[in-house]
Design a protein around this motif. Sequence first.
Motif, PDB file in Angstrom:
ATOM      1  N   ARG A   1     -56.372  56.716  49.397  1.00 11.17           N
ATOM      2  CA  ARG A   1     -55.176  57.556  49.362  1.00 11.17           C
ATOM      3  C   ARG A   1     -53.965  56.756  48.887  1.00 11.17           C
ATOM      4  O   ARG A   1     -53.107  57.268  48.159  1.00 11.17           O
ATOM      5  N   VAL A   2     -53.910  55.491  49.292  1.00  5.68           N
ATOM      6  CA  VAL A   2     -52.852  54.608  48.792  1.00  5.68           C
ATOM      7  C   VAL A   2     -52.994  54.442  47.286  1.00  5.68           C
ATOM      8  O   VAL A   2     -52.013  54.515  46.535  1.00  5.68           O
ATOM      9  N   HIS A   3     -54.229  54.214  46.812  1.00  7.75           N
ATOM     10  CA  HIS A   3     -54.467  54.092  45.374  1.00  7.75           C
ATOM     11  C   HIS A   3     -53.947  55.324  44.636  1.00  7.75           C
ATOM     12  O   HIS A   3     -53.235  55.213  43.629  1.00  7.75           O
ATOM     13  N   ALA A   4     -54.328  56.500  45.126  1.00 10.06           N
ATOM     14  CA  ALA A   4     -53.969  57.746  44.452  1.00 10.06           C
ATOM     15  C   ALA A   4     -52.461  57.940  44.399  1.00 10.06           C
ATOM     16  O   ALA A   4     -51.903  58.344  43.370  1.00 10.06           O
ATOM     17  N   GLU A   5     -51.780  57.640  45.496  1.00 12.62           N
ATOM     18  CA  GLU A   5     -50.333  57.874  45.528  1.00 12.62           C
ATOM     19  C   GLU A   5     -49.587  56.870  44.659  1.00 12.62           C
ATOM     20  O   GLU A   5     -48.608  57.226  43.990  1.00 12.62           O
ATOM     21  N   LEU A   6     -50.033  55.627  44.635  1.00 12.85           N
ATOM     22  CA  LEU A   6     -49.396  54.637  43.756  1.00 12.85           C
ATOM     23  C   LEU A   6     -49.534  55.063  42.291  1.00 12.85           C
ATOM     24  O   LEU A   6     -48.565  54.986  41.522  1.00 12.85           O
ATOM     25  N   LEU A   7     -50.711  55.515  41.912  1.00 15.31           N
ATOM     26  CA  LEU A   7     -50.896  55.976  40.533  1.00 15.31           C
ATOM     27  C   LEU A   7     -50.026  57.189  40.238  1.00 15.31           C
ATOM     28  O   LEU A   7     -49.437  57.311  39.157  1.00 15.31           O
ATOM     29  N   ARG A   8     -49.914  58.096  41.206  1.00 11.64           N
ATOM     30  CA  ARG A   8     -49.132  59.314  41.017  1.00 11.64           C
ATOM     31  C   ARG A   8     -47.642  58.987  40.841  1.00 11.64           C
ATOM     32  O   ARG A   8     -46.946  59.638  40.051  1.00 11.64           O
TER      33      ARG A   8
END
Length: 212
Positions: A123-130
């Motif tokens: 979820r951290v990965h996804a939000e950083l990319l977003r």
Amino acid sequence: MWRSYGPGGMILNLDDASRDVWFVVEGVVRIQVRTPAGRELILSDINAGGVFGEIAAIDGAPRSAGATALVRSQLCALPAAAFLDCACSTPAASLALLRTVTAILRRQSKRLLERETLPVRLRVHAELLRLSRPRLARSADAGPSEERVVSPPPRQHVLAARIGARREAVSRELADLVRQGTIAKERGAIVIRQPEILRRALEAELEAEAGL
């Protein structure tokens, strides 16, 4: 109706009965909900030029989320009846409204899927990319970079509220990413040095969840 709000100013509260549609002229507005235990869950941030409040204007139900000014903001509130008259005045206007509401539903469905199926790390990965954008070349001679940058970097408790996690868990995951060299913390920014690693990890987990 024009309104001005200072940082932290409450614009709407969850379950308010108002039906006005709000246009952000200047500033940034945060849309959020709170759990019964008092934890904040951030749904989105609306920048200048954005709009919020359409859902209550359409269905007449109480507000499904609250809205707070993040910085000094100027807004314009349009009564629901006037908004719907404009939105339904032409097929093009109606289609624009449908697309706006559909985009909200798609965004929230994606985030719900992530919260229900992904561990905090991903979820951290996804939000950083977003939150990131391509990093500009540092000099005219430098070639295109695959690095991405998050600037300004969100505070850890804000990032946690975005993904439905605890701040301590987010802190651990960020520290791991720094230690691995996948991201770097610079003044005023988080640099994603290897965005493809984050994307591949997300895709692999989602494919596994789908049984592919």
